[in-house]
Design a protein around this motif. Structure first.
Motif, mmCIF file in Angstrom:
data_model
loop_
_atom_site.group_PDB
_atom_site.id
_atom_site.type_symbol
_atom_site.label_atom_id
_atom_site.label_comp_id
_atom_site.label_asym_id
_atom_site.label_seq_id
_atom_site.Cartn_x
_atom_site.Cartn_y
_atom_site.Cartn_z
ATOM 1 N N MET A 1 -46.504 14.768 -100.590
ATOM 2 C CA MET A 1 -47.341 13.584 -100.387
ATOM 3 C C MET A 1 -46.643 12.629 -99.420
ATOM 4 O O MET A 1 -45.420 12.510 -99.423
ATOM 5 C CB MET A 1 -47.600 12.888 -101.718
ATOM 6 C CG MET A 1 -48.598 11.756 -101.625
ATOM 7 S SD MET A 1 -47.783 10.162 -101.496
ATOM 8 C CE MET A 1 -47.204 9.961 -103.164
ATOM 9 N N ILE A 2 -47.441 11.986 -98.584
ATOM 10 C CA ILE A 2 -46.939 11.094 -97.540
ATOM 11 C C ILE A 2 -47.403 9.675 -97.828
ATOM 12 O O ILE A 2 -48.540 9.449 -98.256
ATOM 13 C CB ILE A 2 -47.446 11.548 -96.153
ATOM 14 C CG1 ILE A 2 -46.801 12.880 -95.755
ATOM 15 C CG2 ILE A 2 -47.167 10.482 -95.080
ATOM 16 C CD1 ILE A 2 -47.364 13.452 -94.475
ATOM 17 N N GLY A 3 -46.537 8.706 -97.603
ATOM 18 C CA GLY A 3 -46.923 7.306 -97.612
ATOM 19 C C GLY A 3 -47.103 6.822 -96.189
ATOM 20 O O GLY A 3 -46.379 7.240 -95.286
ATOM 21 N N TYR A 4 -48.090 5.960 -95.979
ATOM 22 C CA TYR A 4 -48.368 5.458 -94.623
ATOM 23 C C TYR A 4 -48.540 3.945 -94.717
ATOM 24 O O TYR A 4 -49.530 3.464 -95.274
ATOM 25 C CB TYR A 4 -49.628 6.119 -94.073
ATOM 26 C CG TYR A 4 -49.822 6.007 -92.566
ATOM 27 C CD1 TYR A 4 -49.860 4.767 -91.928
ATOM 28 C CD2 TYR A 4 -49.977 7.144 -91.782
ATOM 29 C CE1 TYR A 4 -50.033 4.662 -90.561
ATOM 30 C CE2 TYR A 4 -50.168 7.058 -90.416
ATOM 31 C CZ TYR A 4 -50.186 5.814 -89.809
ATOM 32 O OH TYR A 4 -50.362 5.710 -88.460
ATOM 33 N N TYR A 5 -47.555 3.200 -94.199
ATOM 34 C CA TYR A 5 -47.645 1.742 -94.189
ATOM 35 C C TYR A 5 -48.476 1.288 -93.002
ATOM 36 O O TYR A 5 -48.201 1.664 -91.844
ATOM 37 C CB TYR A 5 -46.247 1.116 -94.111
ATOM 38 C CG TYR A 5 -46.305 -0.378 -93.875
ATOM 39 C CD1 TYR A 5 -46.644 -1.250 -94.906
ATOM 40 C CD2 TYR A 5 -46.071 -0.908 -92.610
ATOM 41 C CE1 TYR A 5 -46.743 -2.614 -94.680
ATOM 42 C CE2 TYR A 5 -46.159 -2.275 -92.382
ATOM 43 C CZ TYR A 5 -46.498 -3.119 -93.413
ATOM 44 O OH TYR A 5 -46.602 -4.472 -93.179
ATOM 45 N N VAL A 6 -49.499 0.470 -93.274
ATOM 46 C CA VAL A 6 -50.444 -0.006 -92.256
ATOM 47 C C VAL A 6 -50.284 -1.514 -92.097
ATOM 48 O O VAL A 6 -50.609 -2.287 -93.008
ATOM 49 C CB VAL A 6 -51.894 0.322 -92.657
ATOM 50 C CG1 VAL A 6 -52.858 -0.163 -91.580
ATOM 51 C CG2 VAL A 6 -52.059 1.810 -92.905
ATOM 52 N N HIS A 7 -49.800 -1.948 -90.937
ATOM 53 C CA HIS A 7 -49.682 -3.381 -90.678
ATOM 54 C C HIS A 7 -51.070 -4.015 -90.642
ATOM 55 O O HIS A 7 -52.041 -3.390 -90.209
ATOM 56 C CB HIS A 7 -48.961 -3.624 -89.355
ATOM 57 C CG HIS A 7 -48.430 -5.011 -89.197
ATOM 58 N ND1 HIS A 7 -49.232 -6.067 -88.839
ATOM 59 C CD2 HIS A 7 -47.192 -5.518 -89.354
ATOM 60 C CE1 HIS A 7 -48.504 -7.172 -88.778
ATOM 61 N NE2 HIS A 7 -47.263 -6.866 -89.093
ATOM 62 N N HIS A 8 -51.159 -5.276 -91.084
ATOM 63 C CA HIS A 8 -52.466 -5.922 -91.235
ATOM 64 C C HIS A 8 -52.942 -6.662 -89.991
ATOM 65 O O HIS A 8 -54.070 -7.149 -89.974
ATOM 66 C CB HIS A 8 -52.435 -6.905 -92.419
ATOM 67 C CG HIS A 8 -51.341 -7.928 -92.317
ATOM 68 N ND1 HIS A 8 -50.105 -7.750 -92.903
ATOM 69 C CD2 HIS A 8 -51.291 -9.125 -91.691
ATOM 70 C CE1 HIS A 8 -49.344 -8.804 -92.646
ATOM 71 N NE2 HIS A 8 -50.050 -9.653 -91.914
ATOM 72 N N GLN A 9 -52.111 -6.766 -88.959
ATOM 73 C CA GLN A 9 -52.532 -7.488 -87.760
ATOM 74 C C GLN A 9 -53.408 -6.593 -86.891
ATOM 75 O O GLN A 9 -53.013 -5.490 -86.529
ATOM 76 C CB GLN A 9 -51.302 -7.946 -86.960
ATOM 77 C CG GLN A 9 -51.629 -8.794 -85.730
ATOM 78 C CD GLN A 9 -52.205 -10.156 -86.090
ATOM 79 O OE1 GLN A 9 -51.888 -10.705 -87.130
ATOM 80 N NE2 GLN A 9 -53.042 -10.697 -85.229
ATOM 81 N N GLY A 10 -54.606 -7.061 -86.543
ATOM 82 C CA GLY A 10 -55.517 -6.239 -85.766
ATOM 83 C C GLY A 10 -56.096 -5.118 -86.626
ATOM 84 O O GLY A 10 -55.962 -5.110 -87.852
ATOM 85 N N ARG A 11 -56.721 -4.151 -85.963
ATOM 86 C CA ARG A 11 -57.291 -3.011 -86.685
ATOM 87 C C ARG A 11 -56.809 -1.671 -86.144
ATOM 88 O O ARG A 11 -57.141 -0.611 -86.689
ATOM 89 C CB ARG A 11 -58.823 -3.065 -86.624
ATOM 90 C CG ARG A 11 -59.427 -4.189 -87.459
ATOM 91 C CD ARG A 11 -59.087 -4.027 -88.934
ATOM 92 N NE ARG A 11 -59.637 -5.122 -89.745
ATOM 93 C CZ ARG A 11 -58.985 -6.222 -90.032
ATOM 94 N NH1 ARG A 11 -57.752 -6.413 -89.553
ATOM 95 N NH2 ARG A 11 -59.531 -7.166 -90.771
ATOM 96 N N GLY A 12 -56.034 -1.683 -85.069
ATOM 97 C CA GLY A 12 -55.569 -0.429 -84.481
ATOM 98 C C GLY A 12 -54.698 0.378 -85.415
ATOM 99 O O GLY A 12 -54.793 1.616 -85.474
#
Length: 333
Positions: A1-12
């Protein structure tokens, strides 16, 4: 299983994560301060915000990190949430898109890190630390563009970047027979904000009266999925964010790029690299309010099919291959 951190600035960052999640054959948990998209059914860990304080103290730890304000309750809770998930879920690896602090936290838990590298001037101590602790580094542009997208970085870091091509959430669309009517231009704003005012847009429209204009996003109304409008345009005016450029490239439309001020000169470096690289773009330092008719006609004469070398539709699969431990193969030139 992989974790993926998604920054909240913008939507890219989010669009990238969702595309890569779909391309992988193993479970992926997304971790972000953003709310999950409507209809999203995969695992999602919602994180507290760490940037809501009114008076952050020593947010960079004397330049060694990017955002660790002293005494911030949001930061404390956020890091506890991440730590608890890392300790209990025990992911095989974590993608950091993008945070030096999250990459360090994962590595301190013994979790390998794949770092997403954004364009810009990223030779500061914090970025270099993040690059050093990452097992692999991924860039969202063709390999030949890496030096121009990362000016000032040490050569040994540049060599580690595995460029997979621009990643668009939309399918490729080759130019076809255009719909009858006047020439059309779409002004594409971004979720990260815009310095372009409504008055400036009005002035630009007046200087190109023969063109049909559509404004999507700041300073106009937000459009969640402007892909159909982009496909229908003869020219797209947009900022130089990675996601916007990828969407324009996937639609094979020529563009006028107006880079916005972002940390580490991200958009200005991107726009300069695109302008100097022979891609179908015109670059303007600031949003032009006069001479729009001639500018749009010049942009419309550029061949949007050249974008194939920037975005060939396989970036998500190449990124997934990196996460699976494979080498990047066949990235656009």
């Amino acid at each position: 299983m992989i974790g993926y951190y998604v920054h909240h600035q913008g939507r890219g960052h989010l669009h990238r994560a969702l595309a890569v999640q779909q391309a992988l054959d193993e479970p992926v948990t997304l971790l972000s301060s953003l709310a999950p998209p409507v209809g999203h059914t995969e695992a999602w860990v919602h994180l507290d915000r760490d940037d809501l304080g009114t008076d952050p103290r020593d947010p960079t730890a004397a330049g060694r990190l990017h955002w660790v304000p002293v005494g911030d309750d949001g930061l404390a809770v956020r890091m506890q949430q991440l730590s608890a998930w890392l300790a209990t879920a025990r992911p095989r690896l974590l993608v950091s898109d993008v945070s030096v602090e999250v990459a360090l936290l994962a590595r301190l838990h013994g979790v390998p890190v794949v770092g997403v590298v954004l364009p810009g001037r990223r030779d500061d101590a914090a970025h270099l630390l993040g690059f050093d602790v990452a097992d692999r580094l991924v860039g969202m542009w063709p390999p030949a563009a890496t030096p121009a997208m990362l000016p000032g970085l040490p050569a040994h870091v540049v060599r580690r970047v595995e460029a997979v091509g621009a990643l668009s959430r939309q399918p490729l669309r080759e130019p076809g027979v255009r719909r009858p009517g006047p020439p059309r231009v779409v002004l594409l704003g971004g979720a990260g904000g815009s310095a372009i005012s409504a008055d400036a847009v009005t002035a630009a429209m007046r200087s190109a009266p023969g063109w049909e204009w559509q404004v999507c996003g700041p300073p106009g109304p937000w459009v969640e999925d402007p892909h159909a409008l982009v496909r229908d345009a003869d020219v797209v005016i947009t900022h130089a964010g990675q996601n916007a450029v990828a969407e324009v490239a996937a639609a094979r439309r020529p563009a006028v790029l107006v880079p916005q001020d972002r940390p580490h000169d991200e958009q200005r470096v991107s726009a300069a690299a695109l302008g100097a690289g022979g891609w179908p773009v015109l670059v303007e330092e600031t949003f032009p309010t006069d001479g729009s008719a001639a500018r749009l006609e010049r942009a419309a004469s550029l061949d949007g099919r050249i974008w194939e070398g920037w975005c060939d539709g396989a970036a998500a699969q190449r990124f997934a291959a990196v996460l699976s431990g494979d080498r990047v193969m066949g990235a656009p030139a």
